[in-house]
Write a protein that holds these residues in place. Sequence first.
Motif, PDB file in Angstrom:
ATOM      1  N   UNK A   5       8.665  -9.895  23.429  1.00 59.03           N
ATOM      2  CA  UNK A   5       8.842  -9.325  22.095  1.00 59.03           C
ATOM      3  C   UNK A   5       7.472  -9.098  21.476  1.00 59.03           C
ATOM      4  N   UNK A   6       7.219  -7.874  21.108  1.00 62.48           N
ATOM      5  CA  UNK A   6       5.966  -7.514  20.444  1.00 62.48           C
ATOM      6  C   UNK A   6       6.304  -7.013  19.050  1.00 62.48           C
ATOM      7  N   UNK A   7       5.403  -7.160  18.116  1.00 63.62           N
ATOM      8  CA  UNK A   7       5.674  -6.712  16.746  1.00 63.62           C
ATOM      9  C   UNK A   7       5.558  -5.195  16.630  1.00 63.62           C
ATOM     10  N   UNK A   8       6.487  -4.492  17.252  1.00 61.15           N
ATOM     11  CA  UNK A   8       6.422  -3.040  17.281  1.00 61.15           C
ATOM     12  C   UNK A   8       7.259  -2.448  16.159  1.00 61.15           C
ATOM     13  N   UNK A   9       6.612  -1.875  15.192  1.00 62.26           N
ATOM     14  CA  UNK A   9       7.295  -1.144  14.134  1.00 62.26           C
ATOM     15  C   UNK A   9       6.366  -0.069  13.610  1.00 62.26           C
ATOM     16  N   UNK A  10       6.823   0.661  12.624  1.00 66.34           N
ATOM     17  CA  UNK A  10       6.064   1.804  12.133  1.00 66.34           C
ATOM     18  C   UNK A  10       4.730   1.422  11.486  1.00 66.34           C
ATOM     19  N   UNK A  11       4.513   0.131  11.208  1.00 63.24           N
ATOM     20  CA  UNK A  11       3.272  -0.275  10.560  1.00 63.24           C
ATOM     21  C   UNK A  11       2.176  -0.619  11.552  1.00 63.24           C
ATOM     22  N   UNK A  12       2.500  -0.689  12.813  1.00 66.86           N
ATOM     23  CA  UNK A  12       1.511  -1.043  13.828  1.00 66.86           C
ATOM     24  C   UNK A  12       0.560   0.129  14.072  1.00 66.86           C
ATOM     25  N   UNK A  13      -0.656  -0.182  14.344  1.00 66.18           N
ATOM     26  CA  UNK A  13      -1.623   0.862  14.680  1.00 66.18           C
ATOM     27  C   UNK A  13      -1.596   1.109  16.182  1.00 66.18           C
ATOM     28  N   UNK A  14      -2.132   2.235  16.588  1.00 59.69           N
ATOM     29  CA  UNK A  14      -2.196   2.567  18.007  1.00 59.69           C
ATOM     30  C   UNK A  14      -2.933   1.485  18.792  1.00 59.69           C
ATOM     31  N   UNK A  15      -4.007   0.964  18.226  1.00 66.75           N
ATOM     32  CA  UNK A  15      -4.781  -0.074  18.905  1.00 66.75           C
ATOM     33  C   UNK A  15      -3.964  -1.351  19.096  1.00 66.75           C
ATOM     34  N   UNK A  16      -3.171  -1.728  18.096  1.00 64.95           N
ATOM     35  CA  UNK A  16      -2.342  -2.935  18.218  1.00 64.95           C
ATOM     36  C   UNK A  16      -1.236  -2.756  19.247  1.00 64.95           C
ATOM     37  N   UNK A  17      -0.659  -1.566  19.320  1.00 65.34           N
ATOM     38  CA  UNK A  17       0.373  -1.301  20.324  1.00 65.34           C
ATOM     39  C   UNK A  17      -0.196  -1.433  21.727  1.00 65.34           C
ATOM     40  N   UNK A  18      -1.357  -0.853  21.936  1.00 68.50           N
ATOM     41  CA  UNK A  18      -2.001  -0.941  23.243  1.00 68.50           C
ATOM     42  C   UNK A  18      -2.376  -2.390  23.551  1.00 68.50           C
ATOM     43  N   UNK A  19      -2.867  -3.118  22.569  1.00 62.95           N
ATOM     44  CA  UNK A  19      -3.216  -4.529  22.772  1.00 62.95           C
ATOM     45  C   UNK A  19      -1.981  -5.350  23.141  1.00 62.95           C
ATOM     46  N   UNK A  20      -0.845  -5.087  22.498  1.00 64.46           N
ATOM     47  CA  UNK A  20       0.394  -5.799  22.819  1.00 64.46           C
ATOM     48  C   UNK A  20       0.836  -5.486  24.251  1.00 64.46           C
ATOM     49  N   UNK A  21       0.686  -4.226  24.671  1.00 61.17           N
ATOM     50  CA  UNK A  21       1.042  -3.818  26.031  1.00 61.17           C
ATOM     51  C   UNK A  21       0.141  -4.516  27.059  1.00 61.17           C
ATOM     52  N   UNK A  22      -1.152  -4.565  26.772  1.00 61.65           N
ATOM     53  CA  UNK A  22      -2.087  -5.253  27.672  1.00 61.65           C
ATOM     54  C   UNK A  22      -1.768  -6.740  27.772  1.00 61.65           C
ATOM     55  N   UNK A  23      -1.487  -7.383  26.632  1.00 64.87           N
ATOM     56  CA  UNK A  23      -1.182  -8.815  26.618  1.00 64.87           C
ATOM     57  C   UNK A  23       0.086  -9.104  27.414  1.00 64.87           C
ATOM     58  N   UNK A  24       1.102  -8.296  27.215  1.00 65.87           N
ATOM     59  CA  UNK A  24       2.346  -8.488  27.973  1.00 65.87           C
ATOM     60  C   UNK A  24       2.098  -8.335  29.468  1.00 65.87           C
ATOM     61  N   UNK A  25       1.275  -7.369  29.862  1.00 67.37           N
ATOM     62  CA  UNK A  25       1.001  -7.172  31.293  1.00 67.37           C
ATOM     63  C   UNK A  25       0.280  -8.382  31.878  1.00 67.37           C
ATOM     64  N   UNK A  26      -0.638  -8.970  31.130  1.00 65.74           N
ATOM     65  CA  UNK A  26      -1.346 -10.159  31.600  1.00 65.74           C
ATOM     66  C   UNK A  26      -0.384 -11.332  31.768  1.00 65.74           C
ATOM     67  N   UNK A  27       0.541 -11.479  30.821  1.00 68.02           N
ATOM     68  CA  UNK A  27       1.525 -12.565  30.905  1.00 68.02           C
ATOM     69  C   UNK A  27       2.407 -12.406  32.136  1.00 68.02           C
ATOM     70  N   UNK A  28       2.886 -11.201  32.369  1.00 73.41           N
ATOM     71  CA  UNK A  28       3.801 -11.039  33.499  1.00 73.41           C
ATOM     72  C   UNK A  28       3.083 -11.138  34.833  1.00 73.41           C
ATOM     73  N   UNK A  29       1.830 -10.699  34.897  1.00 73.27           N
ATOM     74  CA  UNK A  29       1.081 -10.850  36.144  1.00 73.27           C
ATOM     75  C   UNK A  29       0.846 -12.322  36.464  1.00 73.27           C
ATOM     76  N   UNK A  30       0.673 -13.130  35.426  1.00 71.47           N
ATOM     77  CA  UNK A  30       0.448 -14.551  35.621  1.00 71.47           C
ATOM     78  C   UNK A  30       1.704 -15.353  35.902  1.00 71.47           C
ATOM     79  N   UNK A  31       2.873 -14.748  35.686  1.00 71.26           N
ATOM     80  CA  UNK A  31       4.112 -15.516  35.849  1.00 71.26           C
ATOM     81  C   UNK A  31       5.016 -15.024  36.972  1.00 71.26           C
ATOM     82  N   UNK A  32       4.559 -14.071  37.765  1.00 71.28           N
ATOM     83  CA  UNK A  32       5.331 -13.643  38.935  1.00 71.28           C
ATOM     84  C   UNK A  32       6.577 -12.843  38.615  1.00 71.28           C
TER      85      UNK A  32
END
Length: 172
Positions: A5-32
């Motif tokens: 779950x990422x805080x994705x709504x109309x108030x998020x900036x493009x940079x925050x959306x990309x940062x949330x996507x990167x963070x999620x990818x790191x989490x899933x790579x670390x957890x198999x």
Amino acid sequence: MTSYRAPLDETETDDLLLAAYRLASQKLLGSGVDVWSNSWGPSLWPFSLQDYQQAYLDVSRSVAEQGREGLGVVTLFAAGNARTERFDTADNVTDAMPWSIAVAASDQKGGLTSYSTPGAALLITAPGSDPRTIVTTDRSGSDGYNTAPGEAGNYTNTDESYFNGTSSATPT
């Protein structure tokens, strides 16, 4: 299969959306994780695809190449609900990536819904409901769509809170 779950709504900036996507990818790579379900897409916000396209591609490619000890993670994205606006999956960087599967929504009879975004990037279709009829669990309490007290509030049960669209089809 997982989703973060990422805080994705109309108030998020493009940079925050990309940062949330990167963070999620790191989490899933670390957890198999085997399958990554994404019921969102950057086309929902005013987005400059040229500015962010390469960054999304880099993250998605690393997930496909490094996930599960080199076997790759299957990444699913909701194709979007913008057929009437004449959008196409090619307009959305997450749908058009070679490392993700774009999911369309079908209606109750198995046909394509009136809203599901079309395009060459579509690979599969799953029930997304048309009319709105898919019932699902909900976030508990006031964080959810259904704010009824007790157990009743843990499931969607009103016309406004049915979980539908390509966001519903993707995890299905």
